[in-house]
Design a protein around this motif. Sequence first.
Motif, PDB file in Angstrom:
ATOM      1  N   VAL A 259       2.692   8.662  -6.730  1.00  0.00           N
ATOM      2  CA  VAL A 259       1.956   8.784  -7.998  1.00  0.00           C
ATOM      3  C   VAL A 259       2.307  10.100  -8.681  1.00  0.00           C
ATOM      4  O   VAL A 259       2.711  11.066  -8.038  1.00  0.00           O
ATOM      5  CB  VAL A 259       0.418   8.734  -7.799  1.00  0.00           C
ATOM      6  CG1 VAL A 259      -0.029   7.433  -7.202  1.00  0.00           C
ATOM      7  CG2 VAL A 259      -0.046   9.903  -6.950  1.00  0.00           C
TER       8      VAL A 259
ATOM      9  N   LYS B 174       0.603   6.249  -3.412  1.00  0.00           N
ATOM     10  CA  LYS B 174       1.682   5.550  -4.132  1.00  0.00           C
ATOM     11  C   LYS B 174       1.106   4.694  -5.261  1.00  0.00           C
ATOM     12  O   LYS B 174      -0.056   4.322  -5.235  1.00  0.00           O
ATOM     13  CB  LYS B 174       2.428   4.585  -3.173  1.00  0.00           C
ATOM     14  CG  LYS B 174       2.900   5.198  -1.860  1.00  0.00           C
ATOM     15  CD  LYS B 174       4.196   5.965  -2.043  1.00  0.00           C
ATOM     16  CE  LYS B 174       4.842   6.318  -0.708  1.00  0.00           C
ATOM     17  NZ  LYS B 174       4.041   7.161   0.166  1.00  0.00           N
ATOM     18  N   THR B 175       1.985   4.369  -6.205  1.00  0.00           N
ATOM     19  CA  THR B 175       1.594   3.402  -7.244  1.00  0.00           C
ATOM     20  C   THR B 175       1.817   1.997  -6.687  1.00  0.00           C
ATOM     21  O   THR B 175       2.319   1.836  -5.574  1.00  0.00           O
ATOM     22  CB  THR B 175       2.474   3.566  -8.502  1.00  0.00           C
ATOM     23  OG1 THR B 175       3.840   3.375  -8.111  1.00  0.00           O
ATOM     24  CG2 THR B 175       2.326   4.933  -9.116  1.00  0.00           C
ATOM     25  N   GLN B 176       1.483   0.971  -7.505  1.00  0.00           N
ATOM     26  CA  GLN B 176       1.650  -0.419  -7.056  1.00  0.00           C
ATOM     27  C   GLN B 176       3.081  -0.718  -6.598  1.00  0.00           C
ATOM     28  O   GLN B 176       3.301  -1.399  -5.612  1.00  0.00           O
ATOM     29  CB  GLN B 176       1.311  -1.392  -8.202  1.00  0.00           C
ATOM     30  CG  GLN B 176       0.087  -2.234  -7.907  1.00  0.00           C
ATOM     31  CD  GLN B 176      -1.163  -1.647  -8.560  1.00  0.00           C
ATOM     32  OE1 GLN B 176      -1.094  -1.141  -9.661  1.00  0.00           O
ATOM     33  NE2 GLN B 176      -2.287  -1.716  -7.867  1.00  0.00           N
ATOM     34  N   ASN B 177       4.058  -0.181  -7.342  1.00  0.00           N
ATOM     35  CA  ASN B 177       5.437  -0.536  -6.966  1.00  0.00           C
ATOM     36  C   ASN B 177       6.051   0.476  -6.003  1.00  0.00           C
ATOM     37  O   ASN B 177       7.279   0.608  -5.934  1.00  0.00           O
ATOM     38  CB  ASN B 177       6.315  -0.703  -8.214  1.00  0.00           C
ATOM     39  CG  ASN B 177       6.157   0.471  -9.153  1.00  0.00           C
ATOM     40  OD1 ASN B 177       5.599   1.494  -8.752  1.00  0.00           O
ATOM     41  ND2 ASN B 177       6.635   0.340 -10.378  1.00  0.00           N
ATOM     42  N   GLY B 178       5.181   1.191  -5.269  1.00  0.00           N
ATOM     43  CA  GLY B 178       5.687   1.998  -4.161  1.00  0.00           C
ATOM     44  C   GLY B 178       6.191   3.382  -4.529  1.00  0.00           C
ATOM     45  O   GLY B 178       6.632   4.127  -3.676  1.00  0.00           O
ATOM     46  N   GLU B 179       6.120   3.757  -5.816  1.00  0.00           N
ATOM     47  CA  GLU B 179       6.559   5.122  -6.164  1.00  0.00           C
ATOM     48  C   GLU B 179       5.411   6.087  -5.904  1.00  0.00           C
ATOM     49  O   GLU B 179       4.247   5.711  -5.961  1.00  0.00           O
ATOM     50  CB  GLU B 179       6.941   5.185  -7.651  1.00  0.00           C
ATOM     51  CG  GLU B 179       8.212   4.425  -7.974  1.00  0.00           C
ATOM     52  CD  GLU B 179       8.454   4.359  -9.485  1.00  0.00           C
ATOM     53  OE1 GLU B 179       7.824   5.163 -10.213  1.00  0.00           O
ATOM     54  OE2 GLU B 179       9.235   3.501  -9.910  1.00  0.00           O
TER      55      GLU B 179
END
Length: 1313
Positions: free
Chosen positions: A214, A207-212
């Motif tokens: 990648v 995931k990316t930092q905001n939880g999405e």
Amino acid sequence: RSCVPVSSRVSTKIQQLLNTLKRPKRPPLKEFFVDDFEEIVEVPQPDPNQPKPEGRQMTPVKGEPLGVVCNWPPALEAALQRWGTTQAKCPCLTALDVTGKPVYTLTYGKLWSRSLKLAYTLLNKLGTKNEPVLKPGDRVALVYPNNDPVMFMVAFYGCLLAEVIPVPIEVPLTRKDAGGQQIGFLLGSCGIALALTTEVCLKGLPKTQNGEIVQFKGWPRLKWVVTDSKYLSKSPKDWQPNISAAGTEPAYIEYKTSKEGSVMGVTVSRIAMLSHCQALSQACNYSEGETIVNVLDFKKDAGLWHGILTNVMNKLHTISVPYSVMKTCPLSWVQRVHTHKAKVALVKCRDLHWAMMAHRDQRDVSLSSLRMLIVTDGANPWSVSSCDAFLSLFQSHGLKPEAICPCATSPEAMTIAIRRPGVPGAPLPGRAILSMNGLSFGVIRVNTEDKNSALTVQDVGHVMPGGMMCIVKPDGPPQLCKTDEIGEICVSSRAGGMMYYGLAGLTKNTFEVIPLNSAGSPVGDVPFVRSGLLGFVGPGSLVFVVGKMDGLLTVSGRRHNADDIVATGLAVESIKTVYRGRIAVFSVSVFYDERIVVVAEQRPDASEEDSFQWMSRVLQAIDSIHQVGVYCLALVPANTLPKTPLGGIHISQTKQHFLEGSLHPCNILMCPHTCVTNLPKPRQKQPGVGPASVMVGNLVAGKRIAQASGRDLGQIEDNDLVKKHQFLTEVLQWRAHTTPDHALFLLLNAKGTAVCTATCLQLHKKAERIASVLCDKGHLNAGDNVVLLYPPGIELITAFYGCLYAGCIPVTVRPPHAQSLTATLPTVRMIVEVSKAACILTTQTLMRLLKSREAAAAVDVKTWPTIIDTDDLPRKRLSQIYKPPTSEMLAYLDFSVSTTGMLTGVKMSHAAVSGLCRAIKLQCELYSSRQIAICLDPYCGLGFVLWCLCSVYSGHQSILIPPMELESNLSLWLSTVSQHKIRDTFCSYSVMELCTKGLGNQVETLKARGINLSCVRTCVVVAEERPRVSLTHSFSKLFKDIGLSSRAVSTTFGSRVNVAICLQGTSGPDPTTVYVDLKSLRHDRVRLVERGAPQSLLLSESGKILPGVKVVIVNPETKGPLGDSHLGEIWVNSPHTASGYYTIYDNETLQADHFNTRLSFGDAAQTLWARTGYLGFVRRTELTAASGERHDALYVVGALDETLELRGLRYHPIDIETSVSRTHRSIAECAVFTWTNLLVVVVELCGCEQEALDLVPLVTNVVLEEHYLIVGVVVVVDPGVIPINSRGEKQRMHLRDSFLADQLDPIYVAYNM
């Protein structure tokens, strides 16, 4: 001819226009793109004794007809509906946990109901009623982990019921998985926007930092849909899926990775899926309710066909053993067969292998229930021994010999052949023992004598029911093979792939092949599918597979199989060295042939000794068994090769790492000397054209004689200065008298502040004081030599004029470096001795250093001549200033160490000094109101002349910037130029390189500080070498943003015999450039080519020839003149040529040869020339010179004494070094030299040490490809090891001496075999 006013500098636009009008004639296109391959490369001749096929043309072989079974369903989905509604309680699929215990069994009822719910959800619940997200026929990605067969099976059948097309792929683990980008390409080309997965799997995705989730590299944007039951909508009572009879519409897409690593989607139609299940059911004799154990990947290939599809067709019960369980408990599949009394097991050889290794753990397993042990990679060269060994171990556990059933499969043709379960007691099928040599020529020969070079293959049974098979030639048109010939297996049946999704061209060549007979006409009209497998049909229509098209290595016209070579590698006691049998074999294309590369993972505990022994034994084994050489054998640390999803080696990615230099081997052996057999024959020198060559007027062999000259000194007006003053000392006295306060020199420190200035009067007074000290303290006489040992500055200049005032001969010498006395002091000592100096003038600091204990360790300090420090001088008038009786008297000695390590001193007379200063004054338009900035070392050549002499002669002000100050302030030179609005500045290559490398990313900062270079008219690099075009170009490009004109930068050319031959100056056309062919240069020829031609070299003119200078191009052997655009030695005639070498024993012959030489013919005037020792050529351009004549450009190619003679050709080290430096980002610097007849390449590694061995194959490849040379030794060293002199030139001979004396302390030395 264009009329351009002489004084203006031609505008760039017009210049370009003129250049384009007179481009060299383009050679015909063929010459560019088809390398003149024939003349340069030995084309291997076919071996007259090679075996040739002798059989008749094969006829296609038919399988038994596909039986008509009355209750076979019209579509696979119908079978699911039938069992799901009538046999709901029957088990369909059992999943295991990590320990190998069953955790969940999916029944047929559950599979039906959950697939229905998913189908309904996909079609009705993802979008709005009017705008559904999915329509029948859309493609959907299935992303399910290998340990969750249940969720996968529901998703797969859910898609089939919804009539959307599932595309199963691997779960992406990181943003940059091996081959992940290519999967992205597949998703994109299939137009996939939706991915189905499980909740657990979704949580585990990166995931990316905001939880999405990648964005995976190269993937299209995907919408993720979770298919766990709780998220699915139950379908209304009245909703029914549309189950039609199977037709040619697509059912699913199976991905396949090609040899190059690209991923393609093989589309399977519903009718093919159904027919394939029927054929498998018939061939394997499946009956309802049987249990099968599946160890394979259930997403593709046999794991999918048997365990997910044929399973449902026959209401079988599949026990799915995930790969992760096999790692922890290799026997688990055997235990599952025992526990469930399974009738069929689907395995690969590795599963047999691991089960045998772990066999001791389990005494009481029984395999008597198995009627078929399907070995899906039974086509591999090592499958025979695995099957035999497994049988001999497990026969006592009830395994029946006839139960072992190898099969052959491919994504395109699906199941090609499978051995049918045998009748108990019937004789087992035979083996084929084939000659490896025959196989390499594509011919089947039974091997009887040498068991070592034989390949034993087992059959993979008969053609599938309802199918037909033929064998066609692997390359070229699909011509049917002869019966004793190996070819690609092609299959025709309803059960095969229909196309590569979205790739029409490839599809035609693979899925729609019509075989041809020997006459080239089609055989029938039934299309066949290429399977990608190589093999033949043996006696009794048994099918034998000997390799894969993807693993084919064609070396010098012979075919080898990657798998066979892997098998050989494993057979050489690999247990001690190779980690888990992980060996990759592939070929790379180097120098017009394929070369074999073997890469293996090394066990963490393997010793260096074991590894090298294994490596040398593998090389021998491959040589004797396969009769082929290995180009490179590399060992990498365990677990570092890129993996395929199920843990195999990702070959194409490994190959890419190898070619990019990111494999990081820990051991490497290259064998180019034994492998590369197609090098051209060494060149035999032709006797040169002697005086008999036709000489008419100014033409040699039909071309204008290659000569050029600067403006004529006699015609140029000059002020009365020259007529009045013959000597530089007189000019200085005159200036001290007429303009006493005019500042001639300004010395800057690192901060850019002037720490010292010298006006005309100050310089004169200081010189007088030094002269008087020389007479009093030194008791020197006129004509004595005096060594000046000073850091770059004004003291050096005053000492120089002091010597002239006293009638002594100054010798400027670079001071030793306090930190590296042992390296620098011996050179000083040598010059002091060779010049027979009567005295040394220096500073107090340096004087202490010369007499220090550290110095004593390096040289004998007791024998220094008188040392005088000039820091505190007595104020004493000189009784009279010395005036030489004639201008032919010596003014100073110029000593320099050449790049080949030769120390040479040349004699400069007063006449030469005045002539040189006058030529520079005229070329650069220097007069007393001008300012120039100089940033270079002032010890020899033109650098010294600019630093010490020119200002006194011309009266302009010189701002002196010692290059070492740039180490603490990189922008010092540029900011000085900007601040003082300097129009003309001089530097060295090392300074330019420092600025380019060090300030490259700081241009914005410089801009912000107000640095502006738009004032610069000429920025001249002082050099004695071929112009470094790429460096000057990068410099111009980089600093364009702060105003540097693209036309400002140019270079000078000088040599030992004449320190200034060319200098761009202020008028005349811009320097021109040409592209020449490197191959011709090696043959001492110049061939002009277009930009972008392969193997071309960009050369730039070295500035304009100075006034009074004439050059001619001469054949160094015959000493006859050469024609325009011919390569030869540059000879020079000018008033400022040095008057000879200064050596201890005046060696007259050497001197005469270099300094006073006549052409052997064609020069009526009998001019005396000096030989520069540099190769170059003159080319007449269309530009107008300042004289109004057409401009002749001089191009310098390189120093003769630096060239390497290899294989009868002449190489310039810089060309090889340029190739090498380009090959990997971690090569900081590189130098080459020869040792015996081997080429040694030294590279400085600026990356991490694990990259050291990556460089070895890359360096070897590039030198072979671009220069047709085999590198003998590659030495990888730390940055800064290659010695570079103050002019920025590599000292290759010093490096060679250090290499031979074993003083380089290398990171790695590779001796290529």
